[in-house]
Write an enzyme that holds these catalytic residues in place. Structure first.
Site, PDB file in Angstrom:
ATOM      1  N   LYS A   1     -39.244 -12.138   5.483  1.00  0.00           N
ATOM      2  CA  LYS A   1     -38.694 -11.227   4.248  1.00  0.00           C
ATOM      3  C   LYS A   1     -37.326 -11.737   4.063  1.00  0.00           C
ATOM      4  O   LYS A   1     -36.642 -11.788   5.098  1.00  0.00           O
ATOM      5  CB  LYS A   1     -38.877  -9.829   4.469  1.00  0.00           C
ATOM      6  CG  LYS A   1     -39.083  -9.151   3.013  1.00  0.00           C
ATOM      7  CD  LYS A   1     -40.448  -9.061   2.637  1.00  0.00           C
ATOM      8  CE  LYS A   1     -40.730  -8.541   1.189  1.00  0.00           C
ATOM      9  NZ  LYS A   1     -41.854  -8.351   0.758  1.00  0.00           N
TER      10      LYS A   1
ATOM     11  N   ASP B   1     -40.171 -10.607  -4.945  1.00  0.00           N
ATOM     12  CA  ASP B   1     -40.425  -9.206  -4.572  1.00  0.00           C
ATOM     13  C   ASP B   1     -39.518  -8.263  -5.576  1.00  0.00           C
ATOM     14  O   ASP B   1     -39.432  -8.765  -6.649  1.00  0.00           O
ATOM     15  CB  ASP B   1     -39.846  -8.834  -3.086  1.00  0.00           C
ATOM     16  CG  ASP B   1     -40.393  -7.699  -2.455  1.00  0.00           C
ATOM     17  OD1 ASP B   1     -41.658  -7.550  -2.068  1.00  0.00           O
ATOM     18  OD2 ASP B   1     -39.702  -6.677  -2.673  1.00  0.00           O
TER      19      ASP B   1
ATOM     20  N   GLY C   1     -43.844   3.312 -11.457  1.00  0.00           N
ATOM     21  CA  GLY C   1     -43.229   1.893 -11.687  1.00  0.00           C
ATOM     22  C   GLY C   1     -43.581   1.549 -13.035  1.00  0.00           C
ATOM     23  O   GLY C   1     -44.657   1.788 -13.720  1.00  0.00           O
ATOM     24  N   PHE C   2     -42.857   0.436 -13.432  1.00  0.00           N
ATOM     25  CA  PHE C   2     -43.275  -0.238 -14.671  1.00  0.00           C
ATOM     26  C   PHE C   2     -42.903  -1.896 -14.611  1.00  0.00           C
ATOM     27  O   PHE C   2     -42.670  -2.586 -15.669  1.00  0.00           O
ATOM     28  CB  PHE C   2     -42.576   0.499 -16.025  1.00  0.00           C
ATOM     29  CG  PHE C   2     -41.104   0.206 -16.148  1.00  0.00           C
ATOM     30  CD1 PHE C   2     -40.430   0.845 -15.298  1.00  0.00           C
ATOM     31  CD2 PHE C   2     -40.689  -0.874 -16.800  1.00  0.00           C
ATOM     32  CE1 PHE C   2     -38.980   0.807 -15.388  1.00  0.00           C
ATOM     33  CE2 PHE C   2     -39.265  -0.862 -16.890  1.00  0.00           C
ATOM     34  CZ  PHE C   2     -38.398   0.005 -16.306  1.00  0.00           C
ATOM     35  N   GLY C   3     -43.031  -2.412 -13.204  1.00  0.00           N
ATOM     36  CA  GLY C   3     -42.653  -3.688 -13.063  1.00  0.00           C
ATOM     37  C   GLY C   3     -43.895  -4.512 -12.997  1.00  0.00           C
ATOM     38  O   GLY C   3     -44.744  -4.109 -13.505  1.00  0.00           O
ATOM     39  N   ASN C   4     -43.796  -5.595 -12.416  1.00  0.00           N
ATOM     40  CA  ASN C   4     -44.952  -6.804 -12.217  1.00  0.00           C
ATOM     41  C   ASN C   4     -46.104  -6.051 -11.688  1.00  0.00           C
ATOM     42  O   ASN C   4     -47.259  -6.393 -12.199  1.00  0.00           O
ATOM     43  CB  ASN C   4     -44.232  -7.713 -11.322  1.00  0.00           C
ATOM     44  CG  ASN C   4     -45.409  -8.799 -11.116  1.00  0.00           C
ATOM     45  OD1 ASN C   4     -45.910  -8.827 -10.324  1.00  0.00           O
ATOM     46  ND2 ASN C   4     -45.642  -9.704 -12.191  1.00  0.00           N
ATOM     47  N   VAL C   5     -45.797  -5.359 -10.543  1.00  0.00           N
ATOM     48  CA  VAL C   5     -47.091  -4.862  -9.937  1.00  0.00           C
ATOM     49  C   VAL C   5     -47.992  -3.930 -10.676  1.00  0.00           C
ATOM     50  O   VAL C   5     -49.154  -3.817 -11.178  1.00  0.00           O
ATOM     51  CB  VAL C   5     -46.536  -4.220  -8.593  1.00  0.00           C
ATOM     52  CG1 VAL C   5     -47.969  -3.665  -7.733  1.00  0.00           C
ATOM     53  CG2 VAL C   5     -45.957  -5.278  -7.681  1.00  0.00           C
ATOM     54  N   ALA C   6     -46.940  -2.865 -11.221  1.00  0.00           N
ATOM     55  CA  ALA C   6     -47.669  -1.744 -12.113  1.00  0.00           C
ATOM     56  C   ALA C   6     -48.380  -2.439 -13.390  1.00  0.00           C
ATOM     57  O   ALA C   6     -49.580  -2.020 -13.818  1.00  0.00           O
ATOM     58  CB  ALA C   6     -46.644  -0.746 -12.700  1.00  0.00           C
ATOM     59  N   TRP C   7     -47.717  -3.436 -13.928  1.00  0.00           N
ATOM     60  CA  TRP C   7     -48.241  -4.297 -15.190  1.00  0.00           C
ATOM     61  C   TRP C   7     -49.713  -4.921 -14.893  1.00  0.00           C
ATOM     62  O   TRP C   7     -50.646  -4.721 -15.614  1.00  0.00           O
ATOM     63  CB  TRP C   7     -47.223  -5.272 -15.527  1.00  0.00           C
ATOM     64  CG  TRP C   7     -48.026  -6.529 -16.411  1.00  0.00           C
ATOM     65  CD1 TRP C   7     -48.088  -6.082 -17.636  1.00  0.00           C
ATOM     66  CD2 TRP C   7     -48.283  -7.719 -16.259  1.00  0.00           C
ATOM     67  NE1 TRP C   7     -48.908  -7.433 -18.257  1.00  0.00           N
ATOM     68  CE2 TRP C   7     -48.984  -8.170 -17.094  1.00  0.00           C
ATOM     69  CE3 TRP C   7     -48.169  -8.513 -14.821  1.00  0.00           C
ATOM     70  CZ2 TRP C   7     -49.360  -9.601 -17.322  1.00  0.00           C
ATOM     71  CZ3 TRP C   7     -48.795  -9.664 -14.795  1.00  0.00           C
ATOM     72  CH2 TRP C   7     -49.128 -10.414 -16.142  1.00  0.00           C
TER      73      TRP C   7
HETATM   74  N1  GLU Z   1     -43.274  -9.527  -1.841  1.00  0.00           N
HETATM   75  C1  GLU Z   1     -44.591  -9.740  -1.987  1.00  0.00           C
HETATM   76  C2  GLU Z   1     -45.463  -9.109  -0.672  1.00  0.00           C
HETATM   77  O1  GLU Z   1     -44.564  -7.857  -0.455  1.00  0.00           O
HETATM   78  C3  GLU Z   1     -45.458 -11.218  -1.808  1.00  0.00           C
HETATM   79  C4  GLU Z   1     -44.796 -11.956  -0.727  1.00  0.00           C
HETATM   80  C5  GLU Z   1     -45.262 -13.645  -1.214  1.00  0.00           C
HETATM   81  O2  GLU Z   1     -45.824 -13.940  -2.002  1.00  0.00           O
HETATM   82  O3  GLU Z   1     -44.963 -14.175  -0.225  1.00  0.00           O
HETATM   83  O4  GLU Z   1     -46.133  -9.175  -0.297  1.00  0.00           O
END
Ligand code: GLU
Length: 447
Positions: free
Chosen positions: A124, A164, A237-243
């Site tokens: 990360k 992320d 949330g309202f970002g990519n994941v919530a979308w």
């Molecule tokens: N940030 C995302 C996660 O928490 C995706 C990581 C990725 O695609 O390498 O898993």
């Protein structure tokens, strides 16, 4: 292994890294029994090796803002564990980014990536750079400056970063452009790329889609074989994941009755429409990090200033924002409101007290490392397509993603089913991910 002994050593060594300690504690306490049945793990000191990142890079990132002012941030990459494949995991740009947050995320990533069935280790990275309110030119200059340091530490078979929080398609494009310029290479070293330069179809949707597929598996596994259709879902949330989660939920006939932002929650009594889901992308693109304009645009919804999404009664709760966003009192509120399934989509979105309350009430609860693994799984599929120099159709990627989420669910059932039949998904996901990594470490010797 005694979790208490290892934890007290880590606490003494890293007293300020509370998120990292929290993530390690959660994993160790759920694998302790299984670990102790394997003296060969203890002999090779697997845990002591696993809790320490292989290495961490930290670097200065200096860039010039639109007013000509010189700005300095800190960049990081934590390469946690590569026992099963190249380090893999996102980059987070957020003012809260610090070693503790990245170590917790990197540690979680090891097990999540192992669960995907694909050969990816855990890593990360990111920066304390705050994208909020920045112009596109500022974001580009920051990404370029960040990559002038990061590029020498990554590679398609070494370490493959992705997005992320605060890092989406736009940032990945700028980072990839600079990587290419510096390295003269065109291989797949970042995932989440645009479709015109090696990205994968479905990658933007994958985390949310995967999470909903996982919820479907949880429902199908219930003795009443519950359908998601018509169920009320509260999303934070309202970002990519919530979308992505809202899009798939809508497609399957569920009702997304709440979303939220740092400024409050939006209650949507009749559930989100396609137009509302599409608007989330527009709202996010403003870079202001407020959700209130949603209620101005859609008068059939209501803005609840300063509230969390959990005040809205729902069947299913899906935290999709940040770590520790769901506290014990939120869990108690959900239970009181009759919520019967909580699928954590954000990484470590629930505080330990919340998890305990949900499990005690026998609410179906699954942790982020299983529920949100679809994102990194699709990144793994992007790596495969990149290595083969081909691109799969959306259908092909989606089918693979679906199959991966089913297999993660099976792994959770295998290791997490308790005597009374309750599925402890936390335990299941931790043990399944850990066993794969531990065996890979063992077979490759003391290194
Ligand atoms: N940030 C995302 C996660 O928490 C995706 C990581 C990725 O695609 O390498 O898993």
């Amino acid at each position: 292994m005694k979790t208490a002994v290892i934890m007290s050593r880590l606490q003494a060594k890293y007293p300020l890294e509370k998120e990292y300690l929290q993530a390690v504690q959660e994993v160790l306490s759920s694998i302790e029994d299984v670990y102790n049945q394997h003296p060969e793990f203890e002999k090779a000191k697997i845990i002591e090796r696993l809790v320490e990142p292989d290495r961490t890079y930290s670097f200065r990132v200096t860039w010039v803002d639109d007013s000509g002012e010189v700005q300095t941030n800190t960049g990081y990459r934590v390469q946690f564990n590569n026992a099963i494949g190249p380090y893999k995991g996102g980059l987070r740009f957020h003012p809260s980014v610090c070693p503790s947050i990245l170590k917790f995320l990197g540690f979680e990533q090891i097990f999540k990536n192992a669960l995907t069935t694909l050969p990816m280790g855990g890593g990360k990275g990111g920066s304390d750079f705050d994208p909020k309110g920045k112009s596109e030119a500022e974001i580009m200059r920051f990404c370029q400056a960040f990559m002038t340091e990061l590029w020498r530490h990554i590679g398609p078979d070494v370490d493959v970063p992705a997005g992320d929080v605060g890092v989406g398609g736009k940032e990945i494009g700028f980072l990839n452009g600079m990587y290419k310029k510096l390295s003269h290479q065109n291989h797949c070293v970042l995932t989440g790329k645009g479709l015109t330069f090696g990205g994968s179809l479905i990658r933007p949707e994958a985390t949310g889609f995967g999470a909903v597929y996982f919820v479907q598996e949880m429902l199908a596994n219930h003795k009443d074989k519950i359908s998601i259709k018509g169920k009320k879902i509260a999303v934070s949330g309202f970002g990519n994941v919530a979308w992505g989660a809202s899009l798939k939920a809508l497609e399957l006939g569920a009702k997304v009755v709440a979303i939220s932002g740092p400024d409050g929650a939006i209650h949507i009594p009749n559930g989100m429409t396609k137009e509302m889901v599409d608007y989330l992308l527009e709202l996010r693109a403003t870079n202001n990090d407020v959700v209130a304009p949603f209620a101005e645009k859609f008068p059939e919804s209501e803005f609840l200033a300063g509230k969390k999404a959990w005040v809205v009664p729902c069947d299913i709760a899906m935290p999709c924002a940040y770590q520790n966003e769901l506290a014990q009192e939120d869990a108690e509120q959900l239970i009181a409101n009759g919520t019967w399934l909580v699928a954590e989509v954000s990484n470590m979105g629930c505080r330990p007290g919340a998890i305990e309350a949900l499990q005690k009430a026998k609410i179906m609860f699954a942790p982020g490392k299983a529920v949100n693994a679809g994102g990194v799984a699709c990144s793994g599929l992007e790596m495969s397509q990149g290595a083969m120099h081909i691109s799969w159709s959306a259908k092909e990627v989606d089918e693979r993603l679906h199959a991966i989420m089913e297999s993660i669910h099976r792994a959770c059932i295998k290791y997490g089913t308790e005597e009374d039949g309750y599925i402890n998904y936390v335990k299941g996901a931790n043990i399944a991910g850990f066993m794969k990594v531990a065996e890979a470490m063992l077979e490759q010797g003391i290194i």
